[in-house]
Design an enzyme around this catalytic site. Sequence first.
Site, short mmCIF file in Angstrom:
data_model
loop_
_atom_site.label_atom_id
_atom_site.label_comp_id
_atom_site.label_asym_id
_atom_site.label_seq_id
_atom_site.Cartn_x
_atom_site.Cartn_y
_atom_site.Cartn_z
N TYR A 126 1.01 -1.18 -0.05
CA TYR A 126 -0.01 0.07 0.06
C TYR A 126 0.74 1.20 0.11
O TYR A 126 1.80 1.29 0.92
CB TYR A 126 -1.07 -0.04 1.17
CG TYR A 126 -2.03 0.92 0.97
CD1 TYR A 126 -3.48 0.34 0.74
CD2 TYR A 126 -2.21 2.21 1.47
CE1 TYR A 126 -4.29 1.28 0.65
CE2 TYR A 126 -3.13 2.98 1.44
CZ TYR A 126 -4.66 2.51 0.96
OH TYR A 126 -5.44 3.38 0.76
N TYR A 161 -5.49 5.34 -7.21
CA TYR A 161 -5.88 5.39 -5.86
C TYR A 161 -7.37 4.80 -5.70
O TYR A 161 -8.20 5.40 -5.67
CB TYR A 161 -5.63 6.39 -5.17
CG TYR A 161 -6.09 6.62 -3.72
CD1 TYR A 161 -5.26 6.01 -2.97
CD2 TYR A 161 -7.16 7.35 -3.31
CE1 TYR A 161 -5.56 6.01 -1.57
CE2 TYR A 161 -7.55 7.34 -2.02
CZ TYR A 161 -6.76 6.58 -1.10
OH TYR A 161 -7.11 6.83 0.34
#
Lengths: 379, 422
Positions: free
Chosen positions: A282, A332
């Site tokens: 991430y 994203y």
Amino acid sequence: MTAAIAGIGATEFSKDSGRSELRLAVEAIRAALDDAGLRPADVSGLVTFTMDGNSEIAVARELGIAELTFLTRIGYGGGAACAVVQQAVLAVDAGLADVVVCYRALNERSGRRFGQAYASPDPDAGWHAPMGLATPAAQVAMVARRYLHDSGASADDFGRVTVAARRHAATNPYAWFHGRPITLDHHRASRWIAEPLRLLDCCQESDGAVAVVVTSLERARDLARPPAVVAASAQGSGPGQYVMTSYYRPEMGALPEMGVVARQLWRRSGYGPADIRTAVLYDHFTPYVLMQLEELGFCPRGEARHLIADGGIELGGRLPVNPHGGQLGEAYIHGMNGIAEAVRQIRGTAVNQVPGDGPVLVTAGTGVPTSGLVLASSL
Amino acid sequence: MTTEAAPSSPLAAADLLLPAGETPAKPGRDPVNLPMIRSWLEAMGDANPSYERTGTAPPAMIQVWTMRGLAPPSADDPLQVVSGACDRSGFGAVVATDSAQTYHRYLRVGEEVTVRSRLTSVVGPKRTSLGEGWFITTTTRWLVGDEPVAEMTFRILRYRPEKPPETPRAEPIRPVVTADNTFFWDGVAAGELRLQRCGACGALRHPPGPACPDCGSVKPEYTVATGAGTIHSYVVHHHPPVPGRRAPYTIALVDLAEGVRMVAEYRGPRPEIGDPVRVAFDAGLPVWHPDVPTLDPWELHVTPTLIISTALATRDFQNVHHDRDAAVRLGGKDIFVNILTTTGLVQRFVTDRLGPAIRIRSIRIRLGTPCHAYDTLTFTGQVFGDRVEVTGRTASGVHVTGTVEVAPPDGAGLSGDGAVAS
């Protein structure tokens, strides 16, 4: 019983989708079901993030799913990404649902932008936002400054993370930054957001949706695609845990909640860091990629800068990280696009395929209670 | 374009002047003299006797000796040439923004001063809060014979005045007050930094909560912190905008002496991890300040007489410093203090507080909101070794921030006059 990811689907990734988040969710789920060779009527469970704006029942109505037997959500923003899959695995393992779809749909660029200042009613936020620490970038910058101080890493080491992501995105046609690689000089010249973080330390803002279909390995073997076996899933929260502001534990330039996740993943999967072919980490902010490499055991504490030196996390490097370009380069979608990339790497269909047949690691949002997955091509 | 024609744009002027380098030495109108020094000290209200006693000029007067006054500007003065080009391009209004003066030594009565200057940069057009404009930077050297005695970097903004857009001022983000933390915010209102202390085991904790994580009892009490600590980490926030705040600003995570950490805004020169800080309170919030000696504040009521007499004593005859109608016509609310006077007042504040014999080595200031007639200008200062950080505020905002480098008189200590409070 063991579960697997049998299908993945996504919308295009953009800055202005021009459609509702609900429609994005429906499009991504339809694509994931098509990918698996399943129909909406096969779905009995829906799981998403507490932050998702699309209720399970609205999604079910739009898809024509008549009955659901499993509906649940996971909190803490992007920390939910792998935990929603864990929820699906639990439901399948427990016999509560046969086919569970995990989804995340958001107009994060054209709608509510998470990077803006936010006055949360949460009492925890009241110790930070009124003092001017009101954006995710600034909250991460506090940890990043201490990490630099403790580890001896430099701002260029943050830059190397974004350079790697943009190199990978450059050859990924689905990435927003397709065809647009950068150098360390671009990073150094990008404007301050919250020192020590520059614009190119922060991931982009995106509109889009991703869905994944989870079912039993047994059933997945009969479906259209080779299954991506969930070798392990884990969720984790650490001592003195806050949302983005875990500043009050002894060592604050670290991610102990990811350590909680890592220990479970290695123990349950039987794999270790040395077995991992590629890691999808991430990457909403570059410093957390360095800290994750350390917490996950790819290198000792404070030494990630050596691992990422000389293209160490780029394709062909010691540990290719985020071959799709990550959230810095591709989009994203709150970490869900990373799970889809891990599935493609297992199937061997990724645009930047990492050779080998070893397992793939995926992590979820950092700085918050988080989660992780180890995917493998077989048990 | 020929070199004889006046340049038509600021950039054309820059192209002309940047390669030209430093102007020839120009003499001041008068030698350094006691009458001008006395007028200047009187207008500034500066009672420092050391200048007259030693026959030296206040260092902040350096620019005064070579101001042209009402004489027409010389054709080669870089500031005038670029300013003329700005005028012709519609950037008619002017404010000084920065002055950084370094004094190699104090001037003595009777000395003849010459000045040389050159253009350093012309940057624009830039959006500013006053309107679109050009920043013009010059470097100036003063000499006595061949000896450089002082130098200055000076920046002005030539702009096209615009009414600032009517943006509603966003409300700052308020604390989230709950039954578990009311004691803390009551403490802030009372000027105390309160830390939760477990009534059973005595463990300290921040942020507070209803139960003790150490012993499990539900008996929260509080103690009052000393307010001293060290910086554990910090952030300089630039973007995006945060309601009620003007970026960039700094937020620090502080290790308090009592052993808990706390986040608050930090105000002061750029910090480092480990720097000592102390708490103060502003607008209902704790704020960290460097834990260094503080100068007693100085409150100055800025009268029209002060503005006009200091403008004249600094040989600055720009109408905005003595003609209210002209100042209003150019977009101001009244006449305002000129930059030479702000420099002089900063010097007076430091020598008043640290002692008349303290040596001023440099004064570097940046101007913010103008200081108008009838404003109250409050100076505060903090001492970092041989550096004094000075801020001057009016009700409208920060008028000046500056750094004054000082040296002790004849090797004496810095805080010998007892005017330094901690």
